[in-house]
Design an enzyme around this catalytic site. Structure first.
Site, short mmCIF file in Angstrom:
data_model
loop_
_atom_site.label_atom_id
_atom_site.label_comp_id
_atom_site.label_asym_id
_atom_site.label_seq_id
_atom_site.Cartn_x
_atom_site.Cartn_y
_atom_site.Cartn_z
N HIS A 446 0.85 -1.19 0.00
CA HIS A 446 0.00 0.00 0.00
C HIS A 446 0.89 1.25 0.00
O HIS A 446 1.98 1.26 0.59
CB HIS A 446 -0.89 0.01 1.24
CG HIS A 446 -2.01 -0.97 1.18
ND1 HIS A 446 -2.86 -1.05 0.11
CD2 HIS A 446 -2.43 -1.93 2.06
CE1 HIS A 446 -3.76 -2.00 0.32
NE2 HIS A 446 -3.51 -2.56 1.50
N CYS A 495 -0.04 2.19 -5.16
CA CYS A 495 -0.95 3.23 -5.61
C CYS A 495 -0.32 4.62 -5.41
O CYS A 495 0.53 4.81 -4.54
CB CYS A 495 -2.26 3.17 -4.84
SG CYS A 495 -3.25 1.71 -5.22
#
Length: 864
Positions: A446, A495
């Protein structure tokens, strides 16, 4: 006529089964019904005769000689039960007493009146049988099946003779394949049972072995021409059987005088031919050889840079033609089911030009850039405590590790790191960098991007997380530049959406103009990165295409451009995920550039040595228990912080009916799940990537998060066993200390150093993390815009701050520099976390749903 032996009928012998890899030759049709062993030649069965005289040591028996008479006790229990029933109800003159009298009169077996009385008393037992007691007694006294047959013939007990005659030939001891040195003694054994006696005939390939009529075929001494496939045929008057094929390899010991191999052990595994280092140019042939001897025959498995090679299961490994990606460290793992051993590790150097191997290193630099060393840190975060779990980072890190090692990178691969562990891993990574070193950093997990800065999220990040809980990539780059590296490559598989919960603005120190920086982002700014979820293991989209080109000898930016083109041609990724490249590279540098070692300082050598030690596995060992059981304890590395322990029983005394072993009592910080430990396959423990290179028929336990280990790894090997004839289970335990394996030596679990405290300040009363628990190892300034103070992260203690002039600084911070400036921002912003909610900017979007629909039913997408 009790001493006369009946003549066996003249009947054809069965043919030999074709050796492995050979077609069975055509043979004349059999003249009598045979088993499915194959067609039969017309060779007559040797006539049984009296036992031959003893032969000198090392010689085989003469043709036509029968094998040793089968002991009566070797007959199967059902057959003996059937014989005892026939003798119990036999007519007068053919019963068990008559058999006892006849057997005792032969002189080889003595039966006293007390013995006969003990047999007769068996009629008083509910299931007693005098005949059964007699047959067991005869077997204990050394009576053979042949002597029993002769006694029954004298009694003319045809029914009992017919019962014995139905017993077919059965191979009870099979020959083993062996590999030996020329001059050693070889013994191939084949033992069979049959009525009334068994004949043996050995074959090599398709030819009978001269004088090979004994259960043991002895070659003394063995020579190279004795190499080949051997098989033994055992036949009696009514049936026959073939043993399995046994392969004999006889090797010459290089540069050894004649007779030097005579004193070597006959059964122990021993590598006698070691692979040799090689310097090749592109297009040459790579040939590596490893030769071993042992009984059973050794098996081979070749490795390069710690990973098994396809088609690497033979003693000779070859590649033609060789390419740059074939360079690296090679060795061969040899095992035979009882022992295992590794060959020498050798370096294979593959140069693009012949003059790269010349003595003067400056000559190579004129053609292409060189690196003084190559170092890579790969981090994959999957098992988040407060955020969605990811699957692909494990496979991505594993496959990139294998590829980068082929490019001569010193690779450290780590899974599931907390904030402190990530910061300390980066610190250790920076210690390996120096002038001219190529540094590569890969992260999968993440992440988010705010104001042009990329942040990596540790597995222990709270919900919501902010920059103080994460690592800033640009700060790592700045610290790499201080090392005067030759190339800095960042591959970020995460991301890049904005984190709406983080309004902190980092003002970083200015980067140097070094013209050697390359960023490869898995996705564009403000977009998400995806991983493919299949029924099995799968990559993220970035690595799916990157791994296909990583070994190409091209400028790194050109290589990444081609990866971007490949991704763009894949329909599911169009319009949703596209590789973004940022580079200041002005020199044609490639990941495949050769390594040219330069004179290094003592400090640099010490750091490299320490890092190498931190990737050493514990040595395989054998544990001997008081009951006579021996257990092998082995270790394998899946990642730099993940280790597999496997145990197997290599020796069990005959009196032990059953035994099993397992490992237990691991340190609490390793958090070993008992439900996933001591499994019959590596996959059951969660280890899917190294299962092919682990030995079979073992018990496996996977230890992850070795970086959390504070002390030596100490555990217990527990053995449970039962003796024959008892149902009581006994236990023995052995404590094992293997030190600090792999990355545990570096102590990544320790807190941050004071030099890593952030240069941050905040207004009085503003809640802030304790810098000992959450800090930056970078020089940076934070600007937080807010009219009202945001609520602190749940579950985190915030010490009161008190500084002059209304400015508060964390008490534990010892940094020097200007204080941060606080400016207003979003009005009335606050946050109340809901149970189970994550603030990771990866919420499912309509685009993700549409993208999933475009794939087949076996694929689905999960956003990183």
């Amino acid at each position: 006529t009790g001493s006369a032996r009946p003549r066996s009928p003249q009947r054809p012998l069965p043919a030999r089964p074709a050796p492995p890899g050979r077609a069975r030759p055509a043979c004349p049709a059999p003249t009598a019904p045979l088993s499915s062993a194959g067609p039969a030649p017309t060779a007559p069965l040797p006539r049984p005769g009296p036992p031959r005289a003893a032969l000198p040591s090392g010689a085989a028996m003469d043709p036509g000689a029968a094998g040793p008479p089968l002991p009566l006790g070797r007959l199967a229990e059902p057959l003996l039960r059937r014989l005892s029933e026939l003798l119990d109800r036999a007519a007068p003159g053919k019963g068990w007493r008559d058999l006892a009298q006849r057997a005792g009169s032969r002189g080889t077996v003595r039966l006293s009146p007390l013995d006969l009385e003990q047999c007769s008393l068996q009629v008083l037992e509910p299931e007693g049988s005098p005949s059964w007691s007699l047959l067991k007694l005869l077997g204990d006294r050394g009576c053979t099946v042949l002597e029993l047959v002769e006694s029954l013939q004298a009694l003319e007990h045809t029914e009992a003779l017919r019962c014995l005659g139905h017993a077919g030939v059965k191979i009870v001891v099979q020959p083993d394949s062996q590999a030996v040195l020329s001059g050693q003694v070889v013994k191939l054994c084949c033992w069979a049972t049959g009525h009334p006696f068994v004949h043996y005939q050995w074959f090599k390939q398709e030819k009978e072995v001269p004088h090979g009529n004994s259960p043991e075929l002895v070659l003394n001494p063995a020579s190279v021409r004795d190499s080949g496939f051997y098989i033994c045929r055992a036949n009696s008057a009514s049936s026959f059987a073939f043993s399995r094929w046994a392969r004999l390899e006889v090797r010459e010991l290089r540069d050894a005088p004649p007779g030097s191999s005579v004193g070597l052990p006959q059964t122990n595994l021993c590598i006698c031919v070691q692979p040799q280092p090689q310097k090749l140019t592109v297009g040459d042939a790579l040939v590596l050889e490893c030769g071993a001897v042992g009984n059973p025959s050794p098996r081979y498995r070749w490795f390069r840079n710690g990973f098994p090679l396809a088609n690497g299961s033979q003693k000779v490994y070859s590649v033609t033609p060789v390419a740059a990606e074939h360079r690296g460290t090679y060795w061969c793992h040899v095992s035979n089911g009882r022992e295992d051993e590794d060959s020498d590790r050798v370096q294979v150097v593959v140069g693009l030009f012949c003059h790269l191997f010349q003595a003067d290193p400056r000559e190579a630099s004129s053609d292409r850039p060189v690196a003084t060393d190559k170092v890579a840190l790969l981090i994959g975060n999957m098992s988040y405590w407060n955020h969605p779990r990811l699957e692909a980072p494990m496979v991505d890190v594993y496959e990139l590790t294998s590829l980068l090692r082929q490019l001569d990178f010193k690779v450290v691969s780590l899974l599931d790191l907390t904030e402190s562990e990530m910061r300390n891993a980066v610190d250790e990574f920076l210690l390996l960098l120096d002038r001219g070193v190529y540094g590569l950093f890969y992260y999968a997990g993440h992440g988010y991007e705010n104001y042009g800065n990329s942040f990596m999220v540790p597995v222990d990040a709270p919900s919501p997380y902010r920059s103080a809980n994460c690592l800033c990539v640009q700060n790592i780059l700045r610290r790499m530049q201080e090392k005067d590296t030759g190339l800095n490559v960042f591959l970020l598989d995460m991301c890049r959406k904005r984190n709406e919960y983080d309004d902190t603005v980092l003002v970083l120190d200015a980067l140097k103009v070094t013209a050697n920086i390359v960023f490869g982002y898995a996705t564009c700014q403000g977009a998400e990165a995806f991983e493919i979820q299949q029924s099995g293991l799968a990559n993220g989209i970035f690595v799916k295409f990157l791994k296909e080109r990583l070994l190409e000898d091209k400028k790194i930016t050109v290589l990444l451009d081609e990866v971007a083109e490949d991704m763009g041609k894949w329909p599911p990724a169009k319009g949703r995920q596209a590789l973004e490249i940022r580079s200041s590279l002005s020199v044609k540098r490639a990941l495949s550039d050769p390594v040219q070692q330069s004179a290094a300082s003592a400090e640099s050598l010490a750091r490299n040595l320490q890092w190498a030690k931190a990737h050493e596995l514990p040595e395989s060992r054998y544990l001997d228990f008081a009951c006579g059981v021996r257990i092998q304890l082995g270790f394998a590395a899946e990642f730099s912080n993940v280790m597999i322990i496997y145990t197997r029983i290599v020796k069990k005394p005959p009196e032990v009916a059953a035994c099993r072993a397992h490992v237990a009592d691991f340190a609490l910080e390793l958090d070993v799940d008992p439900k996933l430990a001591n499994k019959g396959t590596p996959e059951e423990t969660g280890s899917y990537l190294v299962s092919k290179e682990l030995p079979k028929r073992c018990v496996y336990t996977r230890l992850s998060s070795l970086q959390k280990l504070k002390e030596h790894l100490i555990f217990t090997v527990c053995l449970h066993y039962e003796y024959s004839g008892t149902e009581e289970t006994l236990d023995e335990r052995r404590e094992v200390n293997v030190g600090k394996p792999l990355i545990a030596k570096l102590g990544l679990q320790h807190g941050f150093k004071t030099s890593n405290c952030p240069r941050t300040c905040c207004t009085a009363g503003y809640p802030f993390h304790n810098p000992v628990e959450s800090s930056f190892g970078e020089a940076s300034t934070y600007y937080v815009t807010s009219h009202s103070q945001p609520d602190p992260c749940p579950g985190v203690h915030h010490p009161a701050c008190a500084c002059s002039a209304g400015v508060a600084q964390p008490a534990a911070c010892s940094c020097k520099g200007n204080s941060g400036i606080l400016a207003p921002s979003r009005e009335g912003w606050s946050y109340s976390p809901a149970a189970g909610r994550s603030n990771a900017p990866v919420e499912t979007t309509d685009d993700a749903v549409e993208l999933e629909f475009l794939l087949s039913d076996s694929l689905s997408f999960s956003e990183q």
